[in-house]
Design a protein around this motif. Structure first.
Motif, PDB file in Angstrom:
ATOM      1  N   GLY A   1      71.340 -57.039  -5.702  1.00 15.40           N
ATOM      2  CA  GLY A   1      71.351 -55.608  -5.991  1.00 15.40           C
ATOM      3  C   GLY A   1      70.492 -54.813  -5.022  1.00 15.40           C
ATOM      4  O   GLY A   1      69.667 -55.366  -4.288  1.00 15.40           O
ATOM      5  N   SER A   2      70.660 -53.490  -5.045  1.00 12.79           N
ATOM      6  CA  SER A   2      69.945 -52.612  -4.105  1.00 12.79           C
ATOM      7  C   SER A   2      68.429 -52.679  -4.290  1.00 12.79           C
ATOM      8  O   SER A   2      67.674 -52.650  -3.316  1.00 12.79           O
ATOM      9  N   GLY A   3      67.980 -52.767  -5.564  1.00 14.16           N
ATOM     10  CA  GLY A   3      66.539 -52.840  -5.802  1.00 14.16           C
ATOM     11  C   GLY A   3      65.932 -54.111  -5.243  1.00 14.16           C
ATOM     12  O   GLY A   3      64.872 -54.086  -4.589  1.00 14.16           O
ATOM     13  N   LYS A   4      66.592 -55.247  -5.480  1.00 10.28           N
ATOM     14  CA  LYS A   4      66.108 -56.526  -4.966  1.00 10.28           C
ATOM     15  C   LYS A   4      66.169 -56.540  -3.438  1.00 10.28           C
ATOM     16  O   LYS A   4      65.264 -57.069  -2.776  1.00 10.28           O
ATOM     17  N   LEU A   5      67.211 -55.936  -2.885  1.00  6.12           N
ATOM     18  CA  LEU A   5      67.346 -55.894  -1.432  1.00  6.12           C
ATOM     19  C   LEU A   5      66.200 -55.113  -0.809  1.00  6.12           C
ATOM     20  O   LEU A   5      65.635 -55.526   0.225  1.00  6.12           O
ATOM     21  N   GLN A   6      65.799 -53.999  -1.438  1.00  3.37           N
ATOM     22  CA  GLN A   6      64.683 -53.213  -0.916  1.00  3.37           C
ATOM     23  C   GLN A   6      63.382 -53.998  -1.002  1.00  3.37           C
ATOM     24  O   GLN A   6      62.533 -53.938  -0.103  1.00  3.37           O
ATOM     25  N   GLU A   7      63.222 -54.765  -2.079  1.00  6.05           N
ATOM     26  CA  GLU A   7      62.040 -55.616  -2.234  1.00  6.05           C
ATOM     27  C   GLU A   7      61.972 -56.648  -1.102  1.00  6.05           C
ATOM     28  O   GLU A   7      60.893 -56.907  -0.540  1.00  6.05           O
ATOM     29  N   ILE A   8      63.128 -57.209  -0.748  1.00  8.60           N
ATOM     30  CA  ILE A   8      63.187 -58.190   0.334  1.00  8.60           C
ATOM     31  C   ILE A   8      62.864 -57.530   1.674  1.00  8.60           C
ATOM     32  O   ILE A   8      62.101 -58.071   2.490  1.00  8.60           O
ATOM     33  N   VAL A   9      63.428 -56.328   1.889  1.00 12.04           N
ATOM     34  CA  VAL A   9      63.172 -55.584   3.129  1.00 12.04           C
ATOM     35  C   VAL A   9      61.685 -55.313   3.292  1.00 12.04           C
ATOM     36  O   VAL A   9      61.103 -55.526   4.368  1.00 12.04           O
ATOM     37  N   ASP A  10      61.034 -54.835   2.224  1.00 11.02           N
ATOM     38  CA  ASP A  10      59.601 -54.517   2.278  1.00 11.02           C
ATOM     39  C   ASP A  10      58.775 -55.760   2.599  1.00 11.02           C
ATOM     40  O   ASP A  10      57.845 -55.705   3.417  1.00 11.02           O
ATOM     41  N   TYR A  11      59.108 -56.863   1.952  1.00 11.31           N
ATOM     42  CA  TYR A  11      58.346 -58.104   2.194  1.00 11.31           C
ATOM     43  C   TYR A  11      58.491 -58.560   3.648  1.00 11.31           C
ATOM     44  O   TYR A  11      57.503 -58.931   4.299  1.00 11.31           O
TER      45      TYR A  11
ATOM     46  N   ASP B   1      76.551 -59.686  -5.874  1.00 10.03           N
ATOM     47  CA  ASP B   1      77.054 -58.365  -5.511  1.00 10.03           C
ATOM     48  C   ASP B   1      78.045 -58.507  -4.357  1.00 10.03           C
ATOM     49  O   ASP B   1      77.737 -59.134  -3.341  1.00 10.03           O
ATOM     50  N   PRO B   2      79.260 -57.946  -4.469  1.00 11.19           N
ATOM     51  CA  PRO B   2      80.278 -58.114  -3.425  1.00 11.19           C
ATOM     52  C   PRO B   2      79.922 -57.461  -2.094  1.00 11.19           C
ATOM     53  O   PRO B   2      80.483 -57.802  -1.059  1.00 11.19           O
ATOM     54  N   LYS B   3      78.955 -56.522  -2.124  1.00 10.27           N
ATOM     55  CA  LYS B   3      78.585 -55.820  -0.893  1.00 10.27           C
ATOM     56  C   LYS B   3      77.368 -56.439  -0.205  1.00 10.27           C
ATOM     57  O   LYS B   3      77.374 -56.646   1.011  1.00 10.27           O
ATOM     58  N   THR B   4      76.329 -56.739  -0.997  1.00 11.22           N
ATOM     59  CA  THR B   4      75.088 -57.219  -0.380  1.00 11.22           C
ATOM     60  C   THR B   4      74.525 -58.475  -1.054  1.00 11.22           C
ATOM     61  O   THR B   4      73.355 -58.807  -0.869  1.00 11.22           O
ATOM     62  N   PHE B   5      75.328 -59.166  -1.847  1.00  8.03           N
ATOM     63  CA  PHE B   5      74.950 -60.406  -2.536  1.00  8.03           C
ATOM     64  C   PHE B   5      73.939 -60.153  -3.651  1.00  8.03           C
ATOM     65  O   PHE B   5      74.095 -60.640  -4.762  1.00  8.03           O
TER      66      PHE B   5
ATOM     67  N   GLY C   1      64.337 -76.852  11.251  1.00  4.32           N
ATOM     68  CA  GLY C   1      63.166 -76.472  12.038  1.00  4.32           C
ATOM     69  C   GLY C   1      62.550 -75.146  11.650  1.00  4.32           C
ATOM     70  O   GLY C   1      61.832 -74.533  12.440  1.00  4.32           O
ATOM     71  N   ALA C   2      62.821 -74.670  10.425  1.00  5.09           N
ATOM     72  CA  ALA C   2      62.273 -73.398   9.964  1.00  5.09           C
ATOM     73  C   ALA C   2      61.182 -73.630   8.918  1.00  5.09           C
ATOM     74  O   ALA C   2      61.040 -74.733   8.383  1.00  5.09           O
ATOM     75  N   GLU C   3      60.441 -72.567   8.637  1.00  3.99           N
ATOM     76  CA  GLU C   3      59.376 -72.635   7.639  1.00  3.99           C
ATOM     77  C   GLU C   3      59.625 -71.602   6.532  1.00  3.99           C
ATOM     78  O   GLU C   3      59.405 -70.403   6.731  1.00  3.99           O
ATOM     79  N   PRO C   4      60.102 -72.038   5.365  1.00  2.00           N
ATOM     80  CA  PRO C   4      60.313 -71.097   4.261  1.00  2.00           C
ATOM     81  C   PRO C   4      58.970 -70.559   3.755  1.00  2.00           C
ATOM     82  O   PRO C   4      58.071 -71.329   3.441  1.00  2.00           O
ATOM     83  N   VAL C   5      58.844 -69.248   3.686  1.00  2.00           N
ATOM     84  CA  VAL C   5      57.571 -68.652   3.267  1.00  2.00           C
ATOM     85  C   VAL C   5      57.681 -67.880   1.959  1.00  2.00           C
ATOM     86  O   VAL C   5      56.669 -67.536   1.352  1.00  2.00           O
ATOM     87  N   LYS C   6      58.906 -67.582   1.505  1.00  2.00           N
ATOM     88  CA  LYS C   6      59.067 -66.803   0.284  1.00  2.00           C
ATOM     89  C   LYS C   6      60.458 -67.033  -0.299  1.00  2.00           C
ATOM     90  O   LYS C   6      61.428 -67.209   0.434  1.00  2.00           O
ATOM     91  N   ARG C   7      60.522 -67.029  -1.648  1.00  2.00           N
ATOM     92  CA  ARG C   7      61.791 -67.166  -2.345  1.00  2.00           C
ATOM     93  C   ARG C   7      62.057 -65.919  -3.187  1.00  2.00           C
ATOM     94  O   ARG C   7      61.150 -65.416  -3.849  1.00  2.00           O
ATOM     95  N   PHE C   8      63.306 -65.470  -3.174  1.00  2.00           N
ATOM     96  CA  PHE C   8      63.709 -64.349  -4.010  1.00  2.00           C
ATOM     97  C   PHE C   8      64.896 -64.784  -4.863  1.00  2.00           C
ATOM     98  O   PHE C   8      65.856 -65.357  -4.359  1.00  2.00           O
ATOM     99  N   THR C   9      64.825 -64.500  -6.174  1.00  2.00           N
ATOM    100  CA  THR C   9      65.913 -64.835  -7.090  1.00  2.00           C
ATOM    101  C   THR C   9      66.221 -63.619  -7.951  1.00  2.00           C
ATOM    102  O   THR C   9      65.318 -62.897  -8.377  1.00  2.00           O
ATOM    103  N   GLN C  10      67.510 -63.381  -8.198  1.00  2.00           N
ATOM    104  CA  GLN C  10      67.906 -62.274  -9.073  1.00  2.00           C
ATOM    105  C   GLN C  10      68.946 -62.751 -10.075  1.00  2.00           C
ATOM    106  O   GLN C  10      69.857 -63.504  -9.722  1.00  2.00           O
ATOM    107  N   ASN C  11      68.785 -62.321 -11.331  1.00  2.00           N
ATOM    108  CA  ASN C  11      69.744 -62.648 -12.375  1.00  2.00           C
ATOM    109  C   ASN C  11      70.911 -61.653 -12.329  1.00  2.00           C
ATOM    110  O   ASN C  11      70.722 -60.449 -12.512  1.00  2.00           O
TER     111      ASN C  11
END
Length: 406
Positions: free
Chosen positions: A65-75, A59-63, A44-54
């Motif tokens: 990297g920190s840069g990609k995580l910040q990009e996700i946070v901003d979006y 990452d054992p801490k946040t799945f 019942g959800a609506e996917p609006v964006k996909r993020f992929t990282q090579n």
């Protein structure tokens, strides 16, 4: 239980996150994200964006990297998205770190599948199985989701600060798990008795990836109305029907669909449901031939079947949905290697798939090639049936003689 995405009036906007490791191709990552999106939509959800990282590995801490995580946070801040779904099972520490960074609802693939199973469960059996799997999954993740459990138990002294509260919740969940396991044993015993009471009729089980058309095939074969829908895990409870092809009766069972990375707790909880597969004499492995990743789906199902039952048994590979199969013919001057996307259905039948002994291409929905399919199934069932009921052998011989004259 797990928050149900579809209970809200408007569809919950979600973002999807995946990590591409070296052993996975770009195309596979897209297929995995397509499936995750389908899972989210089913919930019942609506996917609006996909993020992929090579990455070499998540990452054992946040799945990610920190840069990609910040990009996700901003979006998510800009687009006011409150839910994120990861295409893998997150560890408790990853889950905790991500929630601390993102300040939103964080779900992983396992959590999402369990949510769908919870919504699809209809009978007491299925509901008990799903609830047990949910509690087993959530037990190590108490710090984020279960600080409200003391209210379910009630009584004085059930509200404790900090770690005391978590320990109280942990005891409550362990009590629930113990009770659910006891309940499930009782139900499993009843189910076993039911299977034993069916006698010695040949048992045929429909198996396959989720959403490949098993229930549709069941309906056509048994002339019944098993729930069928173009969504993942449309049916959870095993349905068994008596079917007769010409002069041979047998039992046909529709089982729960498999999926990539099927949660381990779910497989354990659905043990009795999967017993239909273990006790089957013949397997009808249904494949959606129109799906771009059907070969990998075959591998997933084959691996899961091996985990369930090590014994080899007669298996008919049923390539379904031929009416939905599409391809792009190669241009005559195109010198690039031919891919699966360029194969016509007739060419597909000439590959390793079509050349197997027990292999048939059909459309259950439109009954394409259905007479041939029934003959293949009849032959497989007859071979086992005649061994169990040899005194009826002359009936089958009479039937075969009559049909050979047509």
């Amino acid at each position: 239980m797990i928050e149900n995405l579809s209970t809200q009036q408007e569809l919950e906007k979600v973002v999807l996150v995946s990590v591409k490791t070296p052993e996975v191709t770009e195309q596979q990552v897209e297929e995995y994200l397509d499936e995750l999106a389908f899972l989210a939509e089913t919930a019942g959800a609506e996917p609006v964006k996909r993020f992929t990282q090579n990455l070499a590995m998540p990452d054992p801490k946040t799945f990610v990297g920190s840069g990609k995580l910040q990009e996700i946070v901003d979006y998510m801040k800009v687009h006011e998205v409150k839910t994120i779904i990861f295409d893998d099972e997150l560890s408790p520490s990853q889950l905790r770190n991500l929630e601390n960074n993102l300040k939103v609802l964080v779900l992983d693939r396992t959590n999402l599948i369990l949510d769908i199973f919870a919504r699809r469960a209809r009978t007491a059996h299925a509901k008990t199985q799903v609830e047990l799997a949910q509690y087993q999954y959530l037990l190590p993740r108490l710090t984020r989701m279960w600080t409200h459990l003391e209210r379910q138990r009630g009584g004085i002294g059930m509200r404790g600060p900090g770690e005391k509260e978590i320990e109280t919740d942990r005891r409550i969940i362990r009590d629930k798990i113990a009770k659910l396991k006891t309940d499930l044993k009782k139900i499993d015993k009843q189910m076993t008795t039911q299977r034993q009471n069916r006698g010695k009729l040949v048992r045929v089980a429909l198996v396959g990836y989720t959403n490949v058309g098993k229930s549709t095939l069941m309906n056509v074969m048994s002339k019944s109305e098993v729930f069928a829908e173009n969504k993942l895990f449309a049916t959870l409870d095993t349905t068994v029907r008596k079917v007769v092809i010409d002069n041979i009766p047998f039992l046909l069972a529709d089982t729960v669909g498999f999926i990539r990375k099927l949660p381990h707790h779910l497989v354990e909880s659905f043990k009795s449901t999967l017993d239909e597969v273990r006790e089957a004499d013949v397997l009808l492995h249904v494949v959606d031939v129109s799906h771009p990743g059907f070969e990998q789906q075959i591998e997933v199902v084959t691996e899961t079947l091996t985990e369930i039952d090590k014994r080899e048994k007669p298996t008919i590979l049923v390539f379904n949905k031929v009416d939905a199969y599409s391809y792009t013919p190669k241009e005559e001057d195109d010198l690039t290697p031919k891919t699966r996307d360029n194969f016509s259905l007739e060419e597909m039948k000439e590959t390793w798939m079509g050349k197997q002994d027990n292999c048939i291409f059909i459309s259950a929905k439109n009954k394409v090639n259905f007479i041939e399919f029934k003959q293949v199934l009849y032959d497989a069932v007859k071979e086992i049936h005649t061994k169990r009921f040899p005194f009826n052998d002359y009936l089958y011989q009479t039937y075969d003689d009559e049909n050979s004259d047509e």
